[in-house]
Design an enzyme around this catalytic site. Structure first.
Site: not given
Length: 261
Positions: A156, A97, A206, A203, A153, A150, A175, A160
């Site tokens: 997400c 991180d 997504c 959250c 689709c 990805c 966000c 949101c």
């Protein structure tokens, strides 16, 4: 090039440090990078505990486990030591991180998963509920085949709650996860977002709707199951939790907002 061998059951791969060197983040940790770095070993730390573990929870799934910096950091330290013994004469420096590397890009280049419209890495086995760690070395290892994007689709983006996602990327200022981490007073709109979500830290919307998270495997990391808590209560001990760095005032404010629904 040497073929990398690590004694671990966690997903890992290797990418070329030079592919990331022009995208390094400005932080103190950059001083720890090995001189003449050549390879980045990326390791995934899945944290999915299974659906039942989160039922009725009020914090994001990543925060339900003990602070991953502690657990993943210990794993990476052990792996770096093992690699130093296996490949003497080379440096192996772990990062978790607090890293100068763009971690999602590094993991994608290391073949560990695709990137979603939400900017998260999505592992073919563990989905997007993964933490990313790296070990940077001056040894040259065989590089993994990079992954792609990805399926696109759009679930997400459609789901949101704050409109932070679009085909153009992620507006992190919108966000909901970022909103829950803000200090001080929140706008009426921000308060309503938190209230409506019922999530007082982070959250998961997504991730919950992502088709690639269906049937994602549960983590093999036993330490994540120990003392896991999917909910925060007003008097809870927040030490060694992912939100502890923000202090109690912020999460307590969010808790009280949701408590007034």
């Amino acid at each position: 090039m040497k073929k990398l061998v690590i004694n671990t059951n966690l997903p890992y791969g290797v990418c070329d440090f030079l592919q990331l060197s022009g995208r390094l983040l400005q932080c103190r940790a950059a001083q720890r990078l090995p001189k003449d770095a050549k390879s980045v070993i990326c390791v995934l730390f899945p944290y999915n505990l299974g659906e039942d573990a989160y039922r009725g929870g009020n914090i994001s799934s990543y925060a339900a486990v003990k602070d991953y910096h502690i657990i993943a950091g210990e794993y990476l330290e052990r792996l770096a030591l093992e690699l130093s013994e296996r490949y003497p004469g080379n440096s192996f420096v772990p990062f978790c991180d607090n890293s100068p590397l763009p971690e999602v890009a590094a993991a994608k280049l290391s073949g560990l998963g695709v990137t979603g419209k939400n900017g998260l890495l999505i592992s073919p086995v563990y989905g997007s509920r993964v933490f990313i760690g790296e070990i940077v070395t001056d040894a040259v290892f065989e590089f993994s085949a990079p992954a792609g994007e990805c399926s696109g689709c759009g679930k997400c983006i459609e789901s949101c709650p704050s409109g932070a996602l679009s085909e153009n990327g992620v507006d992190r200022s919108l966000c909901l996860s970022a909103v829950t981490q803000k200090k001080g007073e929140l706008s009426q709109h921000e308060q309503e977002l938190i209230r409506a979500s019922g999530c007082i830290w982070g959250c998961d919307v997504c991730q919950n709707v992502c088709m690639m998270n269906k049937n994602a495997a549960v983590t093999p990391i036993e330490e994540f199951f120990r003392d896991a808590r999917a909910s925060y209560e007003g008097d809870a001990d927040i030490s060694e939790r992912a939100f502890a760095w923000r202090g109690r005032a912020v999460i307590q404010r969010n808790f009280e907002l949701c408590d007034k629904k």
